[in-house]
Design a protein around this motif. Structure first.
Motif, PDB file in Angstrom:
ATOM      1  N   SER A  76       0.819  -1.208   0.000  1.00  0.00           N
ATOM      2  CA  SER A  76       0.000   0.000   0.000  1.00  0.00           C
ATOM      3  C   SER A  76       0.857   1.263   0.000  1.00  0.00           C
ATOM      4  N   LEU A  77       2.132   1.122   0.388  1.00  0.00           N
ATOM      5  CA  LEU A  77       3.055   2.253   0.397  1.00  0.00           C
ATOM      6  C   LEU A  77       3.657   2.528  -0.981  1.00  0.00           C
ATOM      7  N   LEU A  78       3.543   1.562  -1.901  1.00  0.00           N
ATOM      8  CA  LEU A  78       4.253   1.674  -3.171  1.00  0.00           C
ATOM      9  C   LEU A  78       3.787   2.876  -3.989  1.00  0.00           C
ATOM     10  N   GLY A  79       2.486   3.100  -4.059  1.00  0.00           N
ATOM     11  CA  GLY A  79       1.982   4.224  -4.841  1.00  0.00           C
ATOM     12  C   GLY A  79       2.523   5.554  -4.344  1.00  0.00           C
ATOM     13  N   LEU A  80       2.518   5.739  -3.035  1.00  0.00           N
ATOM     14  CA  LEU A  80       3.035   6.984  -2.464  1.00  0.00           C
ATOM     15  C   LEU A  80       4.531   7.141  -2.717  1.00  0.00           C
ATOM     16  N   ALA A 186       8.014  -6.826   1.086  1.00  0.00           N
ATOM     17  CA  ALA A 186       7.488  -6.907  -0.284  1.00  0.00           C
ATOM     18  C   ALA A 186       8.024  -5.768  -1.139  1.00  0.00           C
ATOM     19  N   LEU A 187       8.310  -4.624  -0.508  1.00  0.00           N
ATOM     20  CA  LEU A 187       8.877  -3.496  -1.243  1.00  0.00           C
ATOM     21  C   LEU A 187      10.337  -3.749  -1.605  1.00  0.00           C
ATOM     22  N   CYS A 188      11.010  -4.561  -0.806  1.00  0.00           N
ATOM     23  CA  CYS A 188      12.444  -4.797  -0.999  1.00  0.00           C
ATOM     24  C   CYS A 188      12.752  -5.547  -2.289  1.00  0.00           C
ATOM     25  N   VAL A 189      11.756  -6.213  -2.854  1.00  0.00           N
ATOM     26  CA  VAL A 189      11.973  -6.971  -4.093  1.00  0.00           C
ATOM     27  C   VAL A 189      11.226  -6.338  -5.264  1.00  0.00           C
ATOM     28  N   ASN A 190      10.663  -5.143  -5.040  1.00  0.00           N
ATOM     29  CA  ASN A 190       9.961  -4.447  -6.113  1.00  0.00           C
ATOM     30  C   ASN A 190      10.966  -3.702  -6.986  1.00  0.00           C
ATOM     31  N   PHE A 192      10.803  -1.125  -9.049  1.00  0.00           N
ATOM     32  CA  PHE A 192      10.826   0.337  -8.966  1.00  0.00           C
ATOM     33  C   PHE A 192      11.572   0.796  -7.710  1.00  0.00           C
ATOM     34  N   MET A 193      11.295   0.130  -6.587  1.00  0.00           N
ATOM     35  CA  MET A 193      11.931   0.507  -5.327  1.00  0.00           C
ATOM     36  C   MET A 193      13.445   0.292  -5.381  1.00  0.00           C
ATOM     37  N   THR A 194      13.856  -0.865  -5.887  1.00  0.00           N
ATOM     38  CA  THR A 194      15.293  -1.176  -5.892  1.00  0.00           C
ATOM     39  C   THR A 194      16.078  -0.259  -6.830  1.00  0.00           C
ATOM     40  N   LYS A 195      15.419   0.258  -7.874  1.00  0.00           N
ATOM     41  CA  LYS A 195      16.117   1.133  -8.818  1.00  0.00           C
ATOM     42  C   LYS A 195      16.070   2.609  -8.430  1.00  0.00           C
TER      43      LYS A 195
END
Length: 243
Positions: A76-80, A186-190, A192-195
């Motif tokens: 749920s944090l990904l969009g923000l 879950a964000l750690c393997v996304n 967009f987040m890693t880049k």
């Protein structure tokens, strides 16, 4: 350890064990009532046995529920995070973030400024978590690095249940944090987040570590990056305290 600190640990442990202990007790009571109702052929005891088992099962499931819902809660944090990163990039800000203690709080500043030299003073993305830590520990300002490296892991693991294990240690000029099964994994393997996020400012959880260090030491804290091992489900982050 002071009496207040001992009391804090007891409260945290009681908070985490309360539902489990009550659930186990009710399930055991249900078994006893069932046996007695069978022997005495008492319908009331039979109903009480079923009710006791049902409530006990719900209390035991209380601890399972947070793990079941980890993925949607963290995603749920990904969009923000995407919105924040994209707006900052469009404004011309980039590079590694430094968390700076100012008179009115901690702010993020960026290594790269706009073409006209404009700098940004932005509320840290981990502000909400940082405020949660202070609600458990009291104000961190001026408490020192040792206080944070000792009590922040205890707060995150024992107090809030945001991870299974956590350790903060000084490694040369840096503070290295390892955290196993963080709730945001879950964000750690996304991709967009890693880049776009992990190399510059980190996710809200990692950012909250830097903010806690900046507040407690009164010195700027630079984000040096973070990584994640999906096999051990362990995230590692590094921050430099002081410039």
């Amino acid at each position: 350890m002071s009496d207040i600190e001992k009391m804090r640990l007891r409260i945290w442990r009681a908070r985490s064990n309360r539902s489990r202990g009550a659930g186990v007790s009710l399930v055991i009571l249900s078994s006893v009532l069932f046996v007695v109702s069978y022997v005495t052929n008492d319908f009331v005891l039979e109903i009480a046995s079923i009710a006791s088992f049902s409530v006990g099962a719900v209390l035991l499931a209380y601890e399972v529920e947070p793990r079941v819902r980890l993925y949607p809660s963290s995603m749920s944090l990904l969009g923000l995070m995407k919105i924040s990163a994209e707006l900052l990039q469009k404004a011309g800000f980039g590079g590694a973030v430094t968390y700076e203690p100012l008179e009115d709080g901690i702010y993020m500043s960026f290594e790269k400024r706009t073409a006209d030299g404009t700098s940004a003073k932005i509320t840290p993305i981990g502000q909400g978590l940082f405020e949660t830590y202070e609600r458990e520990l009291g104000p961190m300002s001026g408490k020192g690095e040792d206080f944070v490296t000792l009590w922040l892991p205890r707060t995150i693991v024992d107090g809030l249940g945001l991870a299974e294990r956590m350790r903060m240690v000084r490694v040369g000029p840096d503070v290295e944090t390892t955290i196993t099964k963080p709730f945001v994994r879950a964000l750690c393997v996304n991709e967009f987040m890693t880049k776009n996020v992990c190399p510059t400012m980190g996710c809200p959880l990692v950012a909250s570590f830097a903010q806690a260090l900046a507040s407690s030491t009164g010195e700027p804290v630079s984000h040096l990056g973070c990584s994640y091992d999906p096999h051990t489900q362990t995230a590692t982050s590094k921050h430099s305290v002081g410039i």
